[in-house]
Design an enzyme around this catalytic site. Structure first.
Site, PDB file in Angstrom:
ATOM      1  N   ASP A   1      14.364 -13.483  38.451  1.00 13.77           N
ATOM      2  CA  ASP A   1      13.355 -14.450  38.007  1.00 13.77           C
ATOM      3  C   ASP A   1      13.981 -15.797  37.647  1.00 13.77           C
ATOM      4  O   ASP A   1      13.510 -16.478  36.747  1.00 13.77           O
ATOM      5  CB  ASP A   1      12.561 -13.915  36.799  1.00 13.77           C
TER       6      ASP A   1
ATOM      7  N   GLY B   1      13.984 -18.312  39.554  1.00 17.27           N
ATOM      8  CA  GLY B   1      13.294 -19.386  40.281  1.00 17.27           C
ATOM      9  C   GLY B   1      13.820 -19.525  41.706  1.00 17.27           C
ATOM     10  O   GLY B   1      13.872 -20.611  42.260  1.00 17.27           O
ATOM     11  N   LYS B   2      14.177 -18.361  42.308  1.00 18.36           N
ATOM     12  CA  LYS B   2      14.737 -18.397  43.661  1.00 18.36           C
ATOM     13  C   LYS B   2      13.738 -18.912  44.680  1.00 18.36           C
ATOM     14  O   LYS B   2      14.099 -19.611  45.613  1.00 18.36           O
ATOM     15  CB  LYS B   2      15.204 -17.003  44.083  1.00 18.36           C
TER      16      LYS B   2
ATOM     17  N   GLY C   1       9.724 -10.936  43.040  1.00 15.15           N
ATOM     18  CA  GLY C   1       8.534 -11.777  42.908  1.00 15.15           C
ATOM     19  C   GLY C   1       8.974 -13.212  43.045  1.00 15.15           C
ATOM     20  O   GLY C   1       9.700 -13.715  42.202  1.00 15.15           O
ATOM     21  N   HIS C   2       8.615 -13.853  44.123  1.00 15.79           N
ATOM     22  CA  HIS C   2       9.020 -15.236  44.356  1.00 15.79           C
ATOM     23  C   HIS C   2       7.792 -16.128  44.336  1.00 15.79           C
ATOM     24  O   HIS C   2       6.847 -15.900  45.071  1.00 15.79           O
ATOM     25  CB  HIS C   2       9.724 -15.374  45.707  1.00 15.79           C
ATOM     26  N   THR C   3       7.840 -17.131  43.474  1.00 17.10           N
ATOM     27  CA  THR C   3       6.690 -18.023  43.383  1.00 17.10           C
ATOM     28  C   THR C   3       7.077 -19.397  43.899  1.00 17.10           C
ATOM     29  O   THR C   3       8.107 -19.941  43.540  1.00 17.10           O
ATOM     30  CB  THR C   3       6.237 -18.138  41.914  1.00 17.10           C
TER      31      THR C   3
ATOM     32  N   THR D   1       9.846  -1.518  38.241  1.00 19.24           N
ATOM     33  CA  THR D   1       8.605  -2.190  38.630  1.00 19.24           C
ATOM     34  C   THR D   1       7.586  -1.196  39.202  1.00 19.24           C
ATOM     35  O   THR D   1       6.502  -1.596  39.608  1.00 19.24           O
ATOM     36  CB  THR D   1       8.899  -3.262  39.698  1.00 19.24           C
TER      37      THR D   1
ATOM     38  N   GLN E   1      16.113 -10.199  43.106  1.00 19.90           N
ATOM     39  CA  GLN E   1      16.578  -9.817  41.752  1.00 19.90           C
ATOM     40  C   GLN E   1      17.705 -10.738  41.296  1.00 19.90           C
ATOM     41  O   GLN E   1      17.794 -11.867  41.726  1.00 19.90           O
ATOM     42  CB  GLN E   1      17.022  -8.355  41.731  1.00 19.90           C
TER      43      GLN E   1
ATOM     44  N   THR F   1      18.666  -2.396  39.482  1.00 17.65           N
ATOM     45  CA  THR F   1      17.869  -1.991  40.623  1.00 17.65           C
ATOM     46  C   THR F   1      18.780  -1.201  41.565  1.00 17.65           C
ATOM     47  O   THR F   1      19.940  -0.937  41.231  1.00 17.65           O
ATOM     48  CB  THR F   1      17.182  -3.206  41.285  1.00 17.65           C
TER      49      THR F   1
ATOM     50  N   VAL G   1      13.130 -29.283  37.164  1.00 17.73           N
ATOM     51  CA  VAL G   1      12.482 -29.690  35.902  1.00 17.73           C
ATOM     52  C   VAL G   1      10.976 -29.407  35.913  1.00 17.73           C
ATOM     53  O   VAL G   1      10.231 -29.964  35.104  1.00 17.73           O
ATOM     54  CB  VAL G   1      12.754 -31.188  35.597  1.00 17.73           C
TER      55      VAL G   1
HETATM   56  P1  IMP Z   1      13.259  -1.417  40.213  1.00 16.80           P
HETATM   57  O1  IMP Z   1      13.977  -2.414  41.079  1.00 16.80           O
HETATM   58  O2  IMP Z   1      11.768  -1.494  40.341  1.00 16.80           O
HETATM   59  O3  IMP Z   1      13.793  -0.035  40.372  1.00 16.80           O
HETATM   60  O4  IMP Z   1      13.543  -1.800  38.675  1.00 16.80           O
HETATM   61  C1  IMP Z   1      14.848  -1.685  38.110  1.00 16.80           C
HETATM   62  C2  IMP Z   1      15.086  -2.804  37.104  1.00 16.80           C
HETATM   63  O5  IMP Z   1      15.173  -4.053  37.803  1.00 16.80           O
HETATM   64  C3  IMP Z   1      13.959  -3.002  36.090  1.00 16.80           C
HETATM   65  O6  IMP Z   1      14.523  -3.436  34.873  1.00 16.80           O
HETATM   66  C4  IMP Z   1      13.109  -4.126  36.692  1.00 16.80           C
HETATM   67  O7  IMP Z   1      12.393  -4.814  35.714  1.00 16.80           O
HETATM   68  C5  IMP Z   1      14.218  -4.974  37.304  1.00 16.80           C
HETATM   69  N1  IMP Z   1      13.769  -5.800  38.437  1.00 16.80           N
HETATM   70  C6  IMP Z   1      13.569  -5.402  39.703  1.00 16.80           C
HETATM   71  N2  IMP Z   1      13.213  -6.437  40.469  1.00 16.80           N
HETATM   72  C7  IMP Z   1      13.210  -7.521  39.684  1.00 16.80           C
HETATM   73  C8  IMP Z   1      12.957  -8.911  39.920  1.00 16.80           C
HETATM   74  O8  IMP Z   1      12.680  -9.364  41.035  1.00 16.80           O
HETATM   75  N3  IMP Z   1      13.046  -9.722  38.829  1.00 16.80           N
HETATM   76  C9  IMP Z   1      13.399  -9.263  37.604  1.00 16.80           C
HETATM   77  N4  IMP Z   1      13.659  -7.976  37.351  1.00 16.80           N
HETATM   78  C10 IMP Z   1      13.568  -7.109  38.377  1.00 16.80           C
END
Ligand code: IMP
Length: 434
Positions: free
Chosen positions: A15, A17-18, A42-44, A132, A228, A243, A416
């Protein structure tokens, strides 16, 4: 010949901000390729005030002429991909065989993966990982197990797929009922659903590794989009609270099917502070008013799950470690505007355990570590309109310079605000941006 490619990796817990930086760099690229993770990402991206939130589709999709690749290292979820493609289509963005290519060797996320992910987390209670619930861990577990895995290539052969799904569903049902007392899945219905999805995706499923290697030989630019963040890497992160894939730049060669020399210039993405979702150690966490301030100003709620993110100060010790693993060449510093209004800002420069200051970083000791902080002056000014480094208030410039010094890498970009144009191009050495 030096590689023309660029790899963007998150250096914290995701997260960072990729989406925005990948989108900005994508206009210089011929291909944007994902090599890790899946629909957990999750990319916004904001374009002209319009918000595009993507989970699986690479962020090159908003640029004409860019070809998007879902590499073999991705956990491919065809249900999510179909939903994203349909939603983008409604907004006038079209994806098809000409601009979306899915590796036939990517492992497919199946319904039993999602179910197992949720049930296993429930079963773990307070020891849960905080996933997730997108089925990512169980999908990669099956990849390693082999006999119960389905690859994207299997989606293109209806007879083979039916046979495989039914055989694997029988195994999974034994497990689901015995371990979790869950309702068994209907293998025949799953087979039908995935045969239909296979029909939709078959024209896009191909040997993407060969495609990318050919592109490299032709001197094309590939932008590798990490998912991630490095502290969630399966090998180098805060295990077991990670992950299940290789998210650093080291994951690019295996996850995309290209040689290590193809990684190119590595951009390490950082936020001006830190956030984390899910369980696990987070030494600079501020479970107080400061954390709340960062969460509200930074809109720190998950794109994938909507969960409130844990927030805290910037950790230069952890980021330096992550930058070293990926061989980061330059940093992209995001969300600097979120710090505006704080009287003072703090940066963690190292860890201490008891009286002992650590001389090298190890994620395994994070849970026991106390942070050594440095305090810098804050700034009140709204910086969202700044477009040059010199336009930033002195305290914000000092902050950026200190981050640069502590991490030992130049800051190429400073963000910014969420919109495409709210970016300061600082010391980047990436060619072709003009
Ligand atoms: P999983 O990838 O769903 O198995 O989650 C494993 C861990 O990685 C958890 O703490 C999730 O919240 C975290 N996680 C997985 N993908 C993201 C991401 O894109 N951004 C932030 N945290 C992530």
């Amino acid at each position: 010949m030096p590689s023309n490619n660029v790899t963007v990796v998150g250096l914290q817990w995701g997260d960072e901000g990729k989406g925005k930086i990948v989108d900005a760099l994508a206009r210089t690229a011929d291909f944007v390729a994902r090599y890790c993770g899946g629909a957990n990402a999750g990319h916004t991206v904001f374009v002209n005030g319009q918000k595009f939130a993507m989970h699986l589709i690479p962020c090159g999709l908003l640029h004409d002429g860019v070809r998007n690749v879902i590499g073999n290292g991705v956990a491919f979820d065809p249900v999510v991909a179909a939903e994203e493609i349909a939603a983008l289509h409604e907004r006038g963005v079209n994806l098809g065989p000409e601009n979306l290519h899915i590796s036939s060797a990517a492992n497919v996320v199946m319904p039993w993966h999602k179910l197992t992910d949720s049930l296993s987390e429930k079963d773990l209670g307070t020891s849960k990982i905080g996933t997730t619930a997108r089925g990512i861990g169980p999908c990669y577990a099956d990849k390693a197990r082999r006999s119960t895995a389905i690859r994207a290539g299997d989606l293109t052969d209806a007879d083979l797929l039916r046979e495989k799904v039914q055989r694997i569903a029988a195994v999974k049902n034994k497990m689901l009922t015995a371990l979790y007392n869950a309702e068994p899945l209907d293998g025949e219905a799953v087979a039908e659903q995935f045969i239909e999805l296979g029909r939709q995706f078959a024209p896009m499923i191909c040997n993407t590794g060969a495609m990318l290697r050919r592109a490299i030989a032709e001197g094309k630019r590939i932008l590798f989009e990490g998912g991630q963040g490095s502290m969630l890497d399966i090998d180098h992160g805060t295990y077991p609270f990670v992950t299940s894939s290789s998210v650093t730049a080291c994951g690019v060669p295996t996850g995309a099917g290209v040689p290590p020399s193809a990684v190119g210039r590595v951009v390490g993405l950082i936020k001006a502070y830190t956030s984390r979702v899910g369980s696990g150690p987070f030494p600079t966490e501020q479970d107080n008013e400061t954390g709340e301030y960062l969460r509200e100003r930074g809109r720190e709620y998950g794109t994938t799950t909507g969960r409130a993110r844990r927030c805290g100060w910037f950790d230069a010790f952890a980021v330096g470690y992550a930058a070293d693993i990926s061989g980061v060449d330059e940093l992209a510093l995001a969300l600097l505007d979120v710090l505006s209004g704080l009287k003072e800002v703090r940066i963690c420069t190292g860890y201490r355990i008891g009286d002992q200051q650590l001389d090298s970083f190890d994620p395994a000791v994070m849970a026991r570590a106390q942070c050594v902080y440095e305090t810098l002056g804050g700034w009140d000014d709204d910086i969202t309109g700044c477009r040059t480094f010199d336009a930033l208030p002195g305290a914000a410039r000092d902050y950026v310079n200190r981050v640069e010094q502590l991490v030992g890498r130049p800051v190429g970009f400073i963000s910014v605000g969420p919109d495409r144009d709210q970016t300061i191009r600082h010391k980047t050495q990436i060619q072709g941006l003009d």
